[in-house]
Every structure is written in structure tokens, then in C-alpha cells.
Enzyme design. Structure first.
Site, short mmCIF file in Angstrom:
data_model
loop_
_atom_site.label_atom_id
_atom_site.label_comp_id
_atom_site.label_asym_id
_atom_site.label_seq_id
_atom_site.Cartn_x
_atom_site.Cartn_y
_atom_site.Cartn_z
CD GLU A 248 -1.64 11.79 6.18
OE1 GLU A 248 -2.11 10.71 5.80
OE2 GLU A 248 -0.41 12.01 6.28
CG ASP A 250 -4.80 9.38 7.15
OD1 ASP A 250 -4.62 10.08 6.16
OD2 ASP A 250 -3.88 8.82 7.77
CD GLU A 253 -4.63 5.80 5.56
OE1 GLU A 253 -3.81 5.80 4.63
OE2 GLU A 253 -4.31 5.79 6.76
CG HIS A 264 -1.16 11.14 10.61
ND1 HIS A 264 -0.25 10.17 10.98
CD2 HIS A 264 -2.11 10.50 9.91
CE1 HIS A 264 -0.64 8.99 10.52
NE2 HIS A 264 -1.79 9.17 9.88
#
Length: 501
Positions: A248, A250, A253, A264
Site C-alpha cells: 500500500e 498512501d 491521508e 507500506h
């Protein structure tokens, strides 16, 4: 975020201590299924995508699809397979039988708008936090970009930059407007389901196949099998034995008070259905024993000492009362498409001005981007376990980006940790003066979902002008956006005592 049939049940997007899908009781439609229903023809809202290089940008009209966990599942007629957080024991006695018996229903244009609050705007989407119909209320949503009606758009971002414009003005403490990439299967897992003995006839057209680095246990179906084994309907959200894991990235956020971008990596390729220790479950104290880096390497300006950089009003470098263009660059060794990922850079454009990312203001750490050294130094300064390095760091993240990832856009609240990990003090059992504990200016009681749903029912986020291209090609500047000095309720950072929940 949905229920089903006559009774109904909604689900709201969550992310475990960071990102997990939350399912709530409510009304009209239900969870996720693997056969295809015939009551409602599926509609896909349009969304623009710009592809850029040194010669300029070209625009394509793509579309988005709602995640499968928000959908009504039934037996092909009107009997619910999943209702009030639990499975029908007759229709779903085991994973394979359940997938064969249950049908996933489509959503009309009206459902997208009125039931889920997903609205098309100029070159983008507006996601509303609370949508209420006569059947109940929906809280948040999660959508994926499609390349065609049956396939997700797969992005390969090494030696590229990704840009979008966000409007966070109506996003208070405790909410998260998230834009990120996950290594989902392009077809929504249809082919993998066949290989694993499952049954997924719905695929990307109906938003199947979600996974992320939190290995969420609340996905109703994984690789064409129902997650019914050891299903815990009393858990919030209801969860099963299996988790859906994948790498993942991001990009964004954020609410109007705090933001972070976070890679991640995971220790495998593609999508992995976990069980046991591999899932890294917090409740079993196995967070750092799993296959994915759940903490990631988060670049949060407030947490890293730049407390006036991002926030509401003119006193901040990035003013969240105005539109923000967010640029993320994936720098490779030798600036090659086949080079290893060595840096993830961030800067902003607002009112035609390029705003460099904040510099780290933390003893023993220097820089203003995500590199392996910054991540290792940050983990050391905060006293955190460095699972990022153990899971392969930027090299592993870059390999996932090279294989290709699917774009996710969502708006959610957090019943697991009240979003404190993003915008407040977290964990609560540590002194906020300890480096790394304070992550944003919000009070520790601002993120309770029941409070947010009552006070901020009008909350919303806008994502627009999504662009991908060669380094330096996706931005020129932005139009001026007037700043309204009257913040009203949107600048509150603590709960009002008179609001009873």
C-alpha cells in the site's frame, strides 16, 4: 456500509488502527458477494484522468466503482445472505457454498449519489460523509478507478509523479480523506478465485478484491470465497478468520488539521489471503510478526516538528481552507524507469506558488522527503519498531509500484483508534511530550464516530484533476481560491460538552 433487502445494512470505510473497512448496521443494501444480481444495473460515475509528459497533458474520461463491501448480497431473489453483521447460516454454511449461493447487486446512479454520497464534479469526485435515505444512513465510502467497465486502472509510478487537487475545508478532526494505491488484482480477483477454487463472477465491475497493508479481516469475500469461518458478528467491525493483505502506498491521508503520506511494503507479491500470525493482528500482539508493514514510514509534518506548516488559515504554509494541489514524485536510482525507488518527494501548489515540503525538525533526523535513511532515523528517534526496513523499505515499495497498483479514494471515520494516529496524541498511554506521540493539534476526544456523525453530517471532501506523468510534467500552478475567514464549526478541535452521544 450497506445493508440488504428489506432490512438493510450499511458499511463505513475504516482502516484498523490505520485502515480497515468498518461495517455498520443500517439499511438498503449489504456486504459483498461473488455472483451477480439482476435487480439493478451497475452504474459507474465518470472521473477524469490526465496523462502528462514534456509536451503537455492529455485527458481521458475514466470511471470509478464502489467497493464490494458496500453492496447488497442476496440469494438471487430477495433473501439476504448477510444481515445485521452476520451471515445466513443456511445460505452460507461454508466459504465455497456461500459464494455459489450469493449474488452481488448493482448500484444505480441515484444510489451512488443519494445512498452513498458519491457525486461527480468538474474533473473529479465529491465524497459526502453522511448520506441518509428512508432506509437508513451511510457513513463514508471507498471507490476505485476503472480502466474499463470490468478492469481496474493499473498505475505504474516508478520515475513518475502523481498529482491531484484536494479540497479539505469541510474535513474536521477525526475524519480522513484518503487517496492511495494498493496492489489489487486488475480484474478484482476473478482469475485468482478460479485458481484457488473460489467463485467470483462479479470482479472489478462490482468493486471486488480489496486488500491493503493492514490485512483487513472484515472483507466479506476473498478470492471468491466467503470469509465465514470464525466470523465474529459482535466485533466492531464484524470480522472473519481471513485477512486481505497487499502492499500500500498512501499518497494522501488528511483532514483540515493534519496530513501524512506513507509507504507500506509487504514481504510478498500481489494479493495474499492471510490467517494466523501472518495477518499481524493487534489483538493477538502480533502486529510486527505479520507479512506487511502496518506502521509504514509516515511523513507527518506536525509529528516531525513542523507545527505551522499545514492547517486552517493564512498562518500556515499550506492553508486547508483553500484548494491544494498535491504532488508526489517517485524518484529512482539513476532516474530510470527500471531503477530502484530511492526517494518519495512531496510538495504542494497553492495560489500559483510551489510550496516545498516541510523539513524535519527533530534531533537526529534531517530531510524533507521519504528515504530509507529518514525512515530509519525517524523510527530510532521515536523509539518505534522499524518494520519498514524489515519488510524491504523503499526497494520493496518500488517493486510493488513497478508491478502496478490500483487507485483508491475514500472518506472514513475510525472506530478502532478515533483517527488519533493521524491528528492527535497516540497512543494515549504515552506522554504527548515524548517525540512522535503528538501527531496533530486535535484533542483526543474529537474522533469518536458517533460524535462526528452527529455534528459533522455535512462533512465532505473533493478530489479532482488527477494527473500522472514524467517528473515535472503534471503541474504549472493553481488558480487563486478565496479564503473565507469564517470557519464556523469546521475549526472546532474538541467535543462540545452539550452534545450528548
Amino acid at each position: 456500509l450497506k445493508g440488504s433487502g428489506q432490512v438493510s445494512l450499511f458499511a463505513a470505510a475504516e482502516k484498523g488502527p490505520r485502515k480497515m473497512l468498518r461495517t455498520l448496521a443500517a439499511t438498503w443494501m449489504g456486504a459483498a458477494a461473488q455472483q451477480v444480481g439482476t435487480h439493478v444495473e451497475e452504474f459507474h460515475p465518470e472521473m477524469a484522468l490526465y496523462t502528462c509528459d514534456s509536451a503537455g497533458c492529455s485527458k481521458e474520461v475514466k470511471s470509478v466503482v464502489l467497493d464490494s463491501n458496500w453492496r447488497w448480497i442476496h440469494n438471487g431473489q430477495y433473501t439476504n445472505c448477510y444481515k445485521d453483521g452476520d451471515w445466513d447460516a443456511t445460505l452460507c454454511p461454508d466459504p465455497v457454498t456461500c459464494a455459489a449461493n450469493c449474488h452481488m447487486e448493482g448500484n444505480s446512479e441515484e444510489h451512488y449519489k443519494k445512498t452513498y454520497g458519491i457525486n461527480t464534479i468538474d474533473d473529479g469526485l465529491r465524497l459526502d460523509f453522511v448520506s441518509t435515505t428512508k432506509y437508513g444512513s451511510n457513513f463514508g465510502s471507498r471507490v476505485y478507478m476503472l480502466d474499463s467497465p470490468d478492469m481496474y486502472k493499473v498505475f505504474k509510478l516508478l520515475n513518475r509523479e502523481f498529482t491531484l487537487t484536494v479540497d479539505m475545508k469541510y474535513m474536521p478532526c477525526g475524519l480522513n480523506g484518503a487517496v492511495y494505491f494498493v496492489e489489487m488484482d486488475a480484474d478484482g480477483g476473478k482469475s485468482n478465485a478460479e485458481l484457488s477454487g473460489g467463485n467470483n463472477k462479479a470482479g472489478a465491475k462490482y468493486g471486488t478484491g480489496y486488500c491493503d497493508a493492514q490485512c483487513p479481516h472484515d472483507m466479506k469475500f476473498m478470492q471468491g470465497k466467503a470469509n465465514v469461518i470464525a466470523w465474529n458478528a459482535s466485533h466492531t467491525p464484524p470480522i472473519g478468520k481471513w485477512g486481505a493483505c497487499c502492499a500500500e502506498m498512501d499518497i494522501w491521508e488528511a483532514n483540515s488539521k493534519a496530513t501524512a503520506y506513507t509507504p507500506h511494503p509487504c514481504s510478498f507479491t500481489g494479493v495474499y489471503v492471510c490467517e494466523g500470525v501472518d495477518c499481524g493482528d493487534n489483538a493477538k500482539e502480533e502486529r510486527y510478526d505479520g507479512v506487511c508493514d502496518k506502521d509504514g514510514c509516515d511523513f507527518n509534518s506536525w509529528r516531525l516538528g513542523a507545527r505551522e506548516f499545514y492547517g486552517r488559515g493564512k498562518d500556515h504554509d499550506v492553508n486547508t481552507r483553500k484548494k491544494i494541489t498535491v504532488v508526489t514524485q517517485f524518484i529512482t536510482e539513476g532516474n530510470r524507469d527500471d531503477g530502484d525507488l530511492i526517494d518519495i518527494r512531496r510538495f504542494y501548489v497553492q495560489d500559483g506558488k510551489v510550496i516545498p515540503n516541510s523539513n524535519v525538525s527533530l534531533a537526529g533526523v534531517s530531510g524533507n522527503s521519504v528515504t530509507d535513511k529518514v525512515c530509519a532515523d525517524m523510527k530510532s528517534a521515536f523509539g518505534d519498531i522499524d518494520d519498514f526496513t524489515r519488510k524491504g523499505g523503499l526497494k520493496a515499495m518500488g517493486e510493488a509500484l513497478d508491478r502496478g497498483m490500483v487507485l483508491v479514494m475514500s472518506l472514513w471515520d475510525d472506530e478502532e483508534a478515533n483517527m488519533l494516529w493521524l491528528d492527535s496524541d497516540y497512543p494515549l498511554n504515552k506522554d504527548p511530550s515524548i517525540p512522535g506521540v503528538s501527531r496533530g493539534p486535535c484533542a483526543t476526544d474529537t474522533g469518536l464516530p458517533a460524535y462526528l456523525r452527529e455534528k459533522y453530517a455535512e462533512a465532505r471532501v473533493k478530489y479532482s484533476k488527477i494527473k500522472v506523468g514524467t517528473i515535472g510534467s503534471t503541474f504549472t500552478g493553481s488558480d487563486d481560491d478565496e479564503d473565507d475567514d469564517d470557519d464556523g464549526i469546521w475549526d472546532d478541535d474538541r467535543r462540545l460538552q452539550e452534545l450528548h452521544i
